[in-house]
Each structure stands twice: as structure tokens, then as C-alpha cells.
Scaffold this motif. Structure first.
Motif, mmCIF file in Angstrom:
data_model
loop_
_atom_site.group_PDB
_atom_site.id
_atom_site.type_symbol
_atom_site.label_atom_id
_atom_site.label_comp_id
_atom_site.label_asym_id
_atom_site.label_seq_id
_atom_site.Cartn_x
_atom_site.Cartn_y
_atom_site.Cartn_z
ATOM 1 N N TRP A 148 1.042 -1.346 -0.415
ATOM 2 C CA TRP A 148 0.060 -0.261 -0.139
ATOM 3 C C TRP A 148 0.901 1.168 0.100
ATOM 4 O O TRP A 148 0.517 2.636 -1.086
ATOM 5 N N ARG A 151 1.487 1.553 -3.713
ATOM 6 C CA ARG A 151 0.651 2.320 -4.257
ATOM 7 C C ARG A 151 0.949 3.767 -3.740
ATOM 8 O O ARG A 151 0.693 5.243 -4.845
ATOM 9 N N GLU A 153 3.598 5.957 -2.998
ATOM 10 C CA GLU A 153 4.393 6.600 -3.770
ATOM 11 C C GLU A 153 3.822 6.931 -5.024
ATOM 12 O O GLU A 153 3.941 7.915 -5.650
ATOM 13 N N HIS A 154 3.456 6.221 -5.834
ATOM 14 C CA HIS A 154 3.335 5.974 -6.854
ATOM 15 C C HIS A 154 1.927 6.982 -7.430
ATOM 16 O O HIS A 154 2.018 6.941 -8.595
ATOM 17 N N ASP A 155 1.127 7.196 -6.599
ATOM 18 C CA ASP A 155 -0.060 7.777 -7.027
ATOM 19 C C ASP A 155 0.065 9.019 -6.195
ATOM 20 O O ASP A 155 -1.094 10.102 -5.975
ATOM 21 N N HIS A 156 1.414 9.161 -5.861
ATOM 22 C CA HIS A 156 1.390 10.819 -5.640
ATOM 23 C C HIS A 156 0.344 10.916 -4.033
ATOM 24 O O HIS A 156 0.871 12.598 -4.254
ATOM 25 N N PHE A 157 1.119 10.285 -3.531
ATOM 26 C CA PHE A 157 0.225 10.449 -2.075
ATOM 27 C C PHE A 157 1.128 10.821 -1.464
ATOM 28 O O PHE A 157 1.475 12.075 0.521
#
Length: 195
Positions: A148, A151, A153-157
Motif C-alpha cells: 500500500w 501504491r 508513492e506511485h499515486d503521489h500521495f
């Protein structure tokens, strides 16, 4: 020589756990004692909290327990603690454990452990807690959480630099070594808190 004197260990109080969780918790306590480092935990008399304390004390170490008054009244405080610090509530308990610690290790746990772990990570991201944070991934317990976080990081949160806020260990030996050797976080990185 490590400047780490006290290590906070966050973990479950459940008594219905796979034996490997319990043995890893005991081993973490033992390794801290052997390194001359005091254990700081939630002073619980059950589950992994008791196991870490027993491992530490049985190896000649020192265990500092931090626990709210209502838990003492419920009889949940472990009588073997070297030192018991009483707090007024759970928030004060978390603050006191973080204040007393020079590093933190999160063993497997439930909602309380997640709350403590993520408060530390958030404070480190903001430059308020600069100390090492280690996640001990016994039996792959944290695999889903780590996926998670990837994810996120990947989705820039979160930024890629924030993946260095914590370290992941697969064994108690690695967890303690990382707690004792990971450098302090640079507080100037707080400028990257905003995505």
C-alpha cells in the motif's frame, strides 16, 4: 559506538498469536538487552508486549513501561517492568514513549500498533521525530502495508523520499541493528512534506 540508549517497541497485546511472532518479540527484547539498550514499551502484561519485556529482563536488560492510568486500574500493567511511567491517557502515552526513545521498532500488531507507527512516520515526515523507525516484517505480516505504501508513492500521495522514513527488517537481528545504526532524519526535509 551507537548513541541509542532507549528503543521503543510497538506491538500487540493479543495472546492468540503464531509462536513465531512471540519468539521474534522475545528475541528483540533479548538483543536490546545484550546491546546495553533499554526497552521502552506499553507495559502490557500480555502478548508481544510481555514477550519483549521478558526477553529483555531475562537477558539482564532494563524495561521501561509507559501506560495510562485506566490500564493500571484494569490490571493490565506488567509487574516485572524495571520502571513504570503512568500517563493520563493514550495520547500522553504515545508522546511519552516517543520522547523516551532514541529509535523505534514496530513488531506485528493491530490497530493500536498501526496508530503508533503512522503517528511516528507522520511526525518524521514533518521533521518532528528524527529517529530511526524500523518495521519488523515477521512472517510477511506487513507485506500488504508495504505494498500500500508503494501504491501511495506511485499515486503521489507521498514522495519517493518519504519511503526512507522507515526501514524494513526480516529478522529481529536486522531490526535491532537498523534501530542502532540508522542515522537521524534531516529536519530540513520537512519542506518536501507538501506534495
Amino acid at each position: 559506538m551507537s548513541k541509542v540508549k532507549n528503543v521503543a517497541v510497538y506491538c500487540a497485546s493479543s495472546t492468540q498469536l503464531h509462536p513465531e511472532y512471540v519468539s521474534d518479540a522475545r528475541r528483540v527484547g533479548q538483543l536490546l538487552a545484550e546491546a546495553g539498550v533499554a526497552l521502552v514499551n506499553g507495559a502490557g502484561n500480555m502478548g508481544l508486549m510481555q514477550a519483549t519485556t521478558d526477553g529483555c529482563l531475562d537477558a539482564g536488560g532494563r524495561a521501561i513501561g509507559v501506560i495510562p492510568s485506566f490500564m493500571i486500574q484494569e490490571g493490565w500493567a506488567y509487574g516485572r517492568m524495571t520502571e513504570l511511567v503512568e500517563t493520563k491517557d493514550m495520547s500522553d502515552r504515545k508522546n511519552k514513549i516517543a520522547e523516551l526513545s532514541d529509535a523505534a521498532i514496530a513488531l506485528p500488531g493491530g490497530c493500536g500498533t498501526m496508530d503508533e507507527l503512522f503517528e511516528l512516520i507522520t511526525n518524521k515526515q514533518l521533521g518532528l521525530y528524527l529517529k530511526p523507525i524500523v518495521i519488523l516484517n515477521t512472517l510477511g505480516y506487513y507485506d500488504g502495508l508495504l505494498q500500500w505504501l508503494e501504491r501511495a508513492e506511485h499515486d503521489h500521495f507521498i514522495r519517493d523520499i518519504h519511503r526512507r522514513l522507515w526501514c524494513v527488517a526480516q529478522t529481529p537481528e536486522e531490526a535491532v541493528q537498523l534501530a542502532l545504526s540508522t542515522p537521524l532524519w534531516d529536519p530540513n526535509i520537512r519542506r518536501f512534506a507538501k506534495i
